[in-house]
Structures are given as C-alpha cells and as structure tokens.
Design a protein around this motif. Structure first.
Motif, PDB file in Angstrom:
ATOM      1  N   MET A  60       0.827  -1.203   0.000  1.00 38.89           N
ATOM      2  CA  MET A  60       0.000   0.000   0.000  1.00 38.89           C
ATOM      3  C   MET A  60       0.862   1.253   0.000  1.00 38.89           C
ATOM      4  O   MET A  60       0.586   2.215  -0.726  1.00 38.89           O
ATOM      5  CB  MET A  60      -0.943   0.012   1.200  1.00 38.89           C
ATOM      6  CG  MET A  60      -1.800   1.267   1.260  1.00 38.89           C
ATOM      7  SD  MET A  60      -2.982   1.274   2.636  1.00 38.89           S
ATOM      8  CE  MET A  60      -3.473   3.005   2.639  1.00 38.89           C
ATOM      9  N   SER A  61       1.918   1.266   0.806  1.00 37.19           N
ATOM     10  CA  SER A  61       2.788   2.428   0.861  1.00 37.19           C
ATOM     11  C   SER A  61       3.419   2.701  -0.490  1.00 37.19           C
ATOM     12  O   SER A  61       3.510   3.859  -0.933  1.00 37.19           O
ATOM     13  CB  SER A  61       3.882   2.227   1.912  1.00 37.19           C
ATOM     14  OG  SER A  61       3.319   2.136   3.203  1.00 37.19           O
ATOM     15  N   LYS A  62       3.846   1.658  -1.187  1.00 34.59           N
ATOM     16  CA  LYS A  62       4.461   1.822  -2.503  1.00 34.59           C
ATOM     17  C   LYS A  62       3.473   2.404  -3.499  1.00 34.59           C
ATOM     18  O   LYS A  62       3.802   3.307  -4.266  1.00 34.59           O
ATOM     19  CB  LYS A  62       4.994   0.477  -2.995  1.00 34.59           C
ATOM     20  CG  LYS A  62       5.712   0.556  -4.331  1.00 34.59           C
ATOM     21  CD  LYS A  62       6.264  -0.806  -4.734  1.00 34.59           C
ATOM     22  CE  LYS A  62       6.975  -0.725  -6.088  1.00 34.59           C
ATOM     23  NZ  LYS A  62       7.518  -2.056  -6.490  1.00 34.59           N
ATOM     24  N   ALA A  63       2.237   1.904  -3.484  1.00 38.99           N
ATOM     25  CA  ALA A  63       1.221   2.418  -4.397  1.00 38.99           C
ATOM     26  C   ALA A  63       0.838   3.845  -4.052  1.00 38.99           C
ATOM     27  O   ALA A  63       0.638   4.688  -4.937  1.00 38.99           O
ATOM     28  CB  ALA A  63      -0.011   1.516  -4.371  1.00 38.99           C
ATOM     29  N   ALA A  64       0.742   4.145  -2.751  1.00 36.84           N
ATOM     30  CA  ALA A  64       0.318   5.474  -2.323  1.00 36.84           C
ATOM     31  C   ALA A  64       1.348   6.539  -2.669  1.00 36.84           C
ATOM     32  O   ALA A  64       0.998   7.639  -3.107  1.00 36.84           O
ATOM     33  CB  ALA A  64       0.043   5.480  -0.826  1.00 36.84           C
ATOM     34  N   ILE A  65       2.627   6.242  -2.477  1.00 32.02           N
ATOM     35  CA  ILE A  65       3.667   7.231  -2.746  1.00 32.02           C
ATOM     36  C   ILE A  65       3.612   7.698  -4.193  1.00 32.02           C
ATOM     37  O   ILE A  65       3.792   8.867  -4.497  1.00 32.02           O
ATOM     38  CB  ILE A  65       5.059   6.647  -2.396  1.00 32.02           C
ATOM     39  CG1 ILE A  65       5.244   6.621  -0.878  1.00 32.02           C
ATOM     40  CG2 ILE A  65       6.180   7.457  -3.046  1.00 32.02           C
ATOM     41  CD1 ILE A  65       6.516   5.946  -0.424  1.00 32.02           C
ATOM     42  N   GLY A  66       3.333   6.780  -5.096  1.00 34.02           N
ATOM     43  CA  GLY A  66       3.314   7.149  -6.503  1.00 34.02           C
ATOM     44  C   GLY A  66       2.008   7.688  -7.013  1.00 34.02           C
ATOM     45  O   GLY A  66       1.966   8.267  -8.105  1.00 34.02           O
ATOM     46  N   GLY A  67       0.912   7.533  -6.261  1.00 38.05           N
ATOM     47  CA  GLY A  67      -0.351   7.917  -6.885  1.00 38.05           C
ATOM     48  C   GLY A  67      -1.528   8.124  -5.978  1.00 38.05           C
ATOM     49  O   GLY A  67      -2.657   7.854  -6.377  1.00 38.05           O
ATOM     50  N   LEU A  68      -1.343   8.558  -4.736  1.00 38.06           N
ATOM     51  CA  LEU A  68      -2.473   8.749  -3.835  1.00 38.06           C
ATOM     52  C   LEU A  68      -3.173  10.070  -4.163  1.00 38.06           C
ATOM     53  O   LEU A  68      -2.686  11.147  -3.832  1.00 38.06           O
ATOM     54  CB  LEU A  68      -2.001   8.743  -2.382  1.00 38.06           C
ATOM     55  CG  LEU A  68      -3.113   8.653  -1.329  1.00 38.06           C
ATOM     56  CD1 LEU A  68      -3.871   7.332  -1.450  1.00 38.06           C
ATOM     57  CD2 LEU A  68      -2.545   8.782   0.070  1.00 38.06           C
ATOM     58  N   HIS A  69      -4.306   9.972  -4.828  1.00 39.93           N
ATOM     59  CA  HIS A  69      -5.084  11.141  -5.286  1.00 39.93           C
ATOM     60  C   HIS A  69      -6.497  10.931  -4.776  1.00 39.93           C
ATOM     61  O   HIS A  69      -7.442  10.779  -5.539  1.00 39.93           O
ATOM     62  CB  HIS A  69      -5.033  11.196  -6.814  1.00 39.93           C
ATOM     63  CG  HIS A  69      -5.528  12.482  -7.390  1.00 39.93           C
ATOM     64  ND1 HIS A  69      -5.970  12.579  -8.697  1.00 39.93           N
ATOM     65  CD2 HIS A  69      -5.631  13.734  -6.877  1.00 39.93           C
ATOM     66  CE1 HIS A  69      -6.337  13.822  -8.957  1.00 39.93           C
ATOM     67  NE2 HIS A  69      -6.155  14.540  -7.862  1.00 39.93           N
ATOM     68  N   ASN A  70      -6.651  10.935  -3.441  1.00 35.80           N
ATOM     69  CA  ASN A  70      -7.786  10.300  -2.797  1.00 35.80           C
ATOM     70  C   ASN A  70      -8.463  11.156  -1.739  1.00 35.80           C
ATOM     71  O   ASN A  70      -7.915  12.137  -1.255  1.00 35.80           O
ATOM     72  CB  ASN A  70      -7.305   9.024  -2.071  1.00 35.80           C
ATOM     73  CG  ASN A  70      -7.036   7.880  -2.996  1.00 35.80           C
ATOM     74  OD1 ASN A  70      -6.454   8.073  -4.057  1.00 35.80           O
ATOM     75  ND2 ASN A  70      -7.449   6.694  -2.611  1.00 35.80           N
ATOM     76  N   ASN A  71      -9.660  10.687  -1.372  1.00 31.66           N
ATOM     77  CA  ASN A  71     -10.287  11.045  -0.121  1.00 31.66           C
ATOM     78  C   ASN A  71     -10.864   9.766   0.482  1.00 31.66           C
ATOM     79  O   ASN A  71     -10.942   8.736  -0.185  1.00 31.66           O
ATOM     80  CB  ASN A  71     -11.369  12.103  -0.297  1.00 31.66           C
ATOM     81  CG  ASN A  71     -11.692  12.814   1.000  1.00 31.66           C
ATOM     82  OD1 ASN A  71     -10.907  12.811   1.941  1.00 31.66           O
ATOM     83  ND2 ASN A  71     -12.852  13.438   1.068  1.00 31.66           N
ATOM     84  N   ALA A  72     -11.249   9.831   1.744  1.00 32.02           N
ATOM     85  CA  ALA A  72     -11.761   8.664   2.460  1.00 32.02           C
ATOM     86  C   ALA A  72     -13.021   9.044   3.216  1.00 32.02           C
ATOM     87  O   ALA A  72     -13.309  10.229   3.411  1.00 32.02           O
ATOM     88  CB  ALA A  72     -10.695   8.127   3.427  1.00 32.02           C
ATOM     89  N   ASP A  73     -13.773   8.046   3.652  1.00 30.70           N
ATOM     90  CA  ASP A  73     -14.962   8.298   4.452  1.00 30.70           C
ATOM     91  C   ASP A  73     -15.146   7.149   5.438  1.00 30.70           C
ATOM     92  O   ASP A  73     -14.590   6.056   5.270  1.00 30.70           O
ATOM     93  CB  ASP A  73     -16.201   8.451   3.567  1.00 30.70           C
ATOM     94  CG  ASP A  73     -17.362   9.102   4.297  1.00 30.70           C
ATOM     95  OD1 ASP A  73     -17.103   9.946   5.189  1.00 30.70           O
ATOM     96  OD2 ASP A  73     -18.527   8.786   3.994  1.00 30.70           O
ATOM     97  N   GLU A  74     -15.951   7.409   6.468  1.00 28.71           N
ATOM     98  CA  GLU A  74     -16.183   6.435   7.526  1.00 28.71           C
ATOM     99  C   GLU A  74     -17.468   5.662   7.282  1.00 28.71           C
ATOM    100  O   GLU A  74     -18.525   6.251   7.028  1.00 28.71           O
ATOM    101  CB  GLU A  74     -16.255   7.142   8.880  1.00 28.71           C
ATOM    102  CG  GLU A  74     -16.456   6.201  10.054  1.00 28.71           C
ATOM    103  CD  GLU A  74     -16.607   6.941  11.373  1.00 28.71           C
ATOM    104  OE1 GLU A  74     -16.281   6.349  12.421  1.00 28.71           O
ATOM    105  OE2 GLU A  74     -17.051   8.110  11.363  1.00 28.71           O
ATOM    106  N   ASP A  75     -17.389   4.343   7.363  1.00 32.25           N
ATOM    107  CA  ASP A  75     -18.571   3.500   7.292  1.00 32.25           C
ATOM    108  C   ASP A  75     -19.411   3.748   8.551  1.00 32.25           C
ATOM    109  O   ASP A  75     -18.908   3.581   9.671  1.00 32.25           O
ATOM    110  CB  ASP A  75     -18.149   2.035   7.198  1.00 32.25           C
ATOM    111  CG  ASP A  75     -19.318   1.091   7.019  1.00 32.25           C
ATOM    112  OD1 ASP A  75     -20.176   1.018   7.924  1.00 32.25           O
ATOM    113  OD2 ASP A  75     -19.372   0.393   5.991  1.00 32.25           O
ATOM    114  N   PRO A  76     -20.683   4.143   8.414  1.00 29.51           N
ATOM    115  CA  PRO A  76     -21.487   4.493   9.599  1.00 29.51           C
ATOM    116  C   PRO A  76     -21.842   3.298  10.468  1.00 29.51           C
ATOM    117  O   PRO A  76     -22.256   3.478  11.616  1.00 29.51           O
ATOM    118  CB  PRO A  76     -22.753   5.117   8.985  1.00 29.51           C
ATOM    119  CG  PRO A  76     -22.842   4.510   7.625  1.00 29.51           C
ATOM    120  CD  PRO A  76     -21.426   4.333   7.160  1.00 29.51           C
ATOM    121  N   GLU A  77     -21.670   2.094   9.970  1.00 30.06           N
ATOM    122  CA  GLU A  77     -22.020   0.900  10.737  1.00 30.06           C
ATOM    123  C   GLU A  77     -20.803   0.266  11.397  1.00 30.06           C
ATOM    124  O   GLU A  77     -20.807  -0.032  12.596  1.00 30.06           O
ATOM    125  CB  GLU A  77     -22.706  -0.115   9.817  1.00 30.06           C
ATOM    126  CG  GLU A  77     -23.302  -1.307  10.513  1.00 30.06           C
ATOM    127  CD  GLU A  77     -24.101  -2.161   9.548  1.00 30.06           C
ATOM    128  OE1 GLU A  77     -23.499  -3.041   8.877  1.00 30.06           O
ATOM    129  OE2 GLU A  77     -25.329  -1.942   9.447  1.00 30.06           O
TER     130      GLU A  77
END
Length: 401
Positions: free
Chosen positions: A78-95
């Motif tokens: 995950m770190s390797k993929a993120a360093i090269g291309g993390l163009h993201n946002n995240a959200d919390e599952d309400p359950e």
C-alpha cells in the motif's frame, strides 16, 4: 458521510481531549490518554509554542494536533502504491466505523475501527485494483444496508459498492437525464466527464456528484430507479465566466442547516464554499457573504470537506503565506478559520506537501483526523520530493499551567 449542523457554534458537550491539571505561571502544555484499542500509554507532554501552527480553538478551548504514529499502519504494498499515486479522499462507514478508500493499482482498503492499520479488503472485485481511485468517497445507509460510493477520476466513473462487491458503475451521462437542458446539451455535445466527489442525500434519496475537472464544472444527481442506479433529476452549477459559480467544484458534503438538507461544495480554484438545496438553489451558509459563498483565506484551494462536531475540516492543495511552503488542513467554525493541521510540519511526514483529503472521526469522545496527501510528479522530477501518504492525528486539549 456525516450529517451535522454545518459551521454552527460547537456545543458544550464536545470532548476532544483529556484535560490536564492547571497551575498558574506555567507554560501552555498538552496532555492526553490514548483511547483507541484499549492502549492507555500517556502522551509525552508537548509545549504548545513548539507547534504554533497545529492548534485550533473552539468552545473557548484550545487544542493541538498530536501525530499518532502508532495508528494508520500500512503494508509495504500500500505504501508503494500510495507514494506514486495517492489522489484520494476517504470516508467512515457508519455501521462498522471503518475508514474506506481505494488506492489506485492496489485496491479497496479499510482502516479498522481502532484506526491501527490499513488492510486490503478480502474478496473484493478485482476491478478495484485495476487503476480506479477514490478521488471522492462516501459511505451511506440505503435500504437498511451500507453502501460505498467512489468517484474515480482515473476511470471517469462513479462506482457504487456493497463492501467489495460492485453494484453499479455510472459512466458519463448521455445528455437526456437531467432537468437542466444546459447540462443535457453539454453531454449531448460530447462534453468531458470527470467526477471529483460524491455524497448521498438521505432526505432527497439521491447522490450528488461534482465534476470540477471539466469545462462543464457541474453538480449532477443520480438516483436508484427501478432497481438500477441512474443519472436523473437536478443538475446545476457551471464554470465561472460561463454562467456558473464554480472554478473546479472539487469536494462535496451534506449538512443540516436550519433543519434543511444542504449540499456543501468546495470550489477549489477560487477558494470558496457554497451551499445548495437538493434542487440546486443557492443556500446562504452561516458566515457566507452577500453572494452566498464563504470566501476562504487568500490562496486557499480546498480539495474536500469533512464535517464533525459542528466543525468543518478543509484540506488545501497548496500552502498559504503562513504555512511555510506546505499545505494545511483548515479548521473552521461558523464560517471562520479557527486553526490548522499541517501534516508536513511533523517529524517523518515532511513529504506530505499537498493535502488532498481528510476524514475526521470520533472515538470515545476524542477527535481524530486521517489526512491524505497528494504527490506532485512535477515537483518530484525537479528534486523537491513529496509523496502520497496517510497519517492519523488526535486533537488534544491545551491547558495553561
């Protein structure tokens, strides 16, 4: 997705940290207890003066952000993929309280409820690892189950899933779906489509998607009709200079203001926050000017909006004059900036130059921020390294000694 009274004064019952004892004549200190996963190690006491740009004030109290390097662990892949291309946002599952995102060329990942570690979701559709991203993410309840929606700028579609099972993929509209003929004509003429963010409106029972990376720069509606997710209903917006209010509508959230469901849009290019009802009619947010938008500090370019405890958290793509060349997350209450979180100012996070996403959550009365940074390839090629990374921070109350 969180529904709250947006930009209103915070209520007195909000608890963001454990209060330390106070004595006259001493410096400002912060102290707190870990409340995640039962770990009760005490924080090292920190002088507020050493972190002047990572504090915020609300409800007549001051807090500072503590980097929780024991949380948010990532696999090497995950770190390797993120360093090269993390163009993201995240959200919390309400359950489940998992924090959810999709890392391009890696897959659908969740940060467990204890916030300790990101894990690759088991039994997910292989499509998640084939290049799509979660430029925008929303987790929402629909028909007694929780769904996850992702706006993928990489594959130019909105993906709706039940955990790792893809239920629908919404591609570019054809031009006969919306109540706005200007928008319909744009798509009939072959106008570009690149969805930046997505949010579910529970009262209107519809998804709203913003498309700021295109000449159209619209907010579009999708609904569940006859067993299928379809583009349908209101559409509004448009780019400044072409009859619209937006200059890259990049983030979208939903709030309840005066009892009414309100769509919050972060327009990145000119640093503005707008409010609309589900039909696209402008709503004047608390703190807005006569033109019905909140003007952020000069130079602000907000990528997303996260709402928690009657406060708004806005990650900026680039730095401000006061943030030493790296981008902050603005903390806002009642339409005014009350502080910052600047991830790159922390040891070990100096390459988090550009803030693309932030997901704020509470655990046992404590406020946490999961920050996501965007890597600028141009800067990297020119020797100014910056990476796509994630980091977890906790808000800890500052007490005068």
């Amino acid at each position: 997705m969180k529904i709250c009274a947006f930009f209103l004064a915070p209520v007195t019952l909000v608890l963001l940290g454990v209060t330390a004892s106070a004595h006259e004549g001493h410096s400002h200190h912060v102290q707190g207890e870990k409340t995640v996963a039962g770990d009760q190690r005490t924080f090292t006491t920190v002088l507020l003066e050493t972190l002047p740009d990572n504090s915020f004030s609300m409800n007549e109290k001051t807090y500072t952000w503590k980097h929780r390097d024991d949380l948010g662990g990532q696999s090497e892949a995950m770190s390797k993929a993120a360093i090269g291309g993390l163009h993201n946002n995240a959200d919390e599952d309400p359950e489940t309280q998992e924090v959810v995102t999709v890392v391009a060329n890696h897959g659908l990942v969740t940060l467990q409820a204890d916030l300790k570690e990101w894990t690759l979701l088991e039994n997910q559709d292989p499509y998640f690892a084939k290049g799509m991203n979660a430029h925008g993410t929303d987790c929402f309840q629909f028909d007694d189950e929780v769904l996850w929606a992702f706006s993928s700028t990489n594959t130019r579609e909105v993906v709706i899933a039940k955990r790792g099972e893809i239920l629908a993929r919404l591609p570019k509209p054809t031009g006969d779906e919306f109540e706005n003929e200007v928008v319909n004509q744009y798509y009939r003429d072959g106008g570009a489509f690149s969805p930046c963010d997505v949010v579910w409106l529970p009262k209107a029972e519809s998804l709203v998607v913003v498309t700021g990376y295109t000449p159209g720069d619209y907010a579009l509606t999708a609904k569940f009709i006859d067993g299928q997710w379809k583009w349908s209903g209101p559409a509004w917006g448009g780019k400044v200079g072409k009859g619209g209010p937006f200059q890259t509508a990049h983030g979208v959230e939903v709030a309840t203001i005066d009892g009414k469901e309100t769509v919050i849009v972060a327009s990145r290019g000119h640093g503005r926050i707008y409010g609309f009802d589900a039909n696209g009619d402008a709503v004047s947010l608390p703190g807005a000017n006569e033109q019905k938008f909140i003007a952020l500090p000069e130079g602000s370019n907000p990528c997303n909006v996260s709402l928690t405890n009657d406060s708004a958290f806005l990650p900026l793509l680039n730095s401000l004059s006061t943030t030493n060349g790296v981008a902050p997350v603005l903390v806002m209450v009642d339409g005014s900036v009350v502080g910052n979180l600047i991830p790159a100012s922390y040891d070990g996070l100096e390459y988090m130059h550009h803030m693309h996403g932030v997901c704020t959550v509470t655990r046992d009365g404590e406020l946490f921020a999961i920050a996501l940074s965007w890597p600028n390839g141009g800067e990297n090629r020119n020797g100014k390294r910056n990476d796509g990374q994630t980091a977890v921070f906790q808000a800890v109350e500052v007490v005068e000694h």
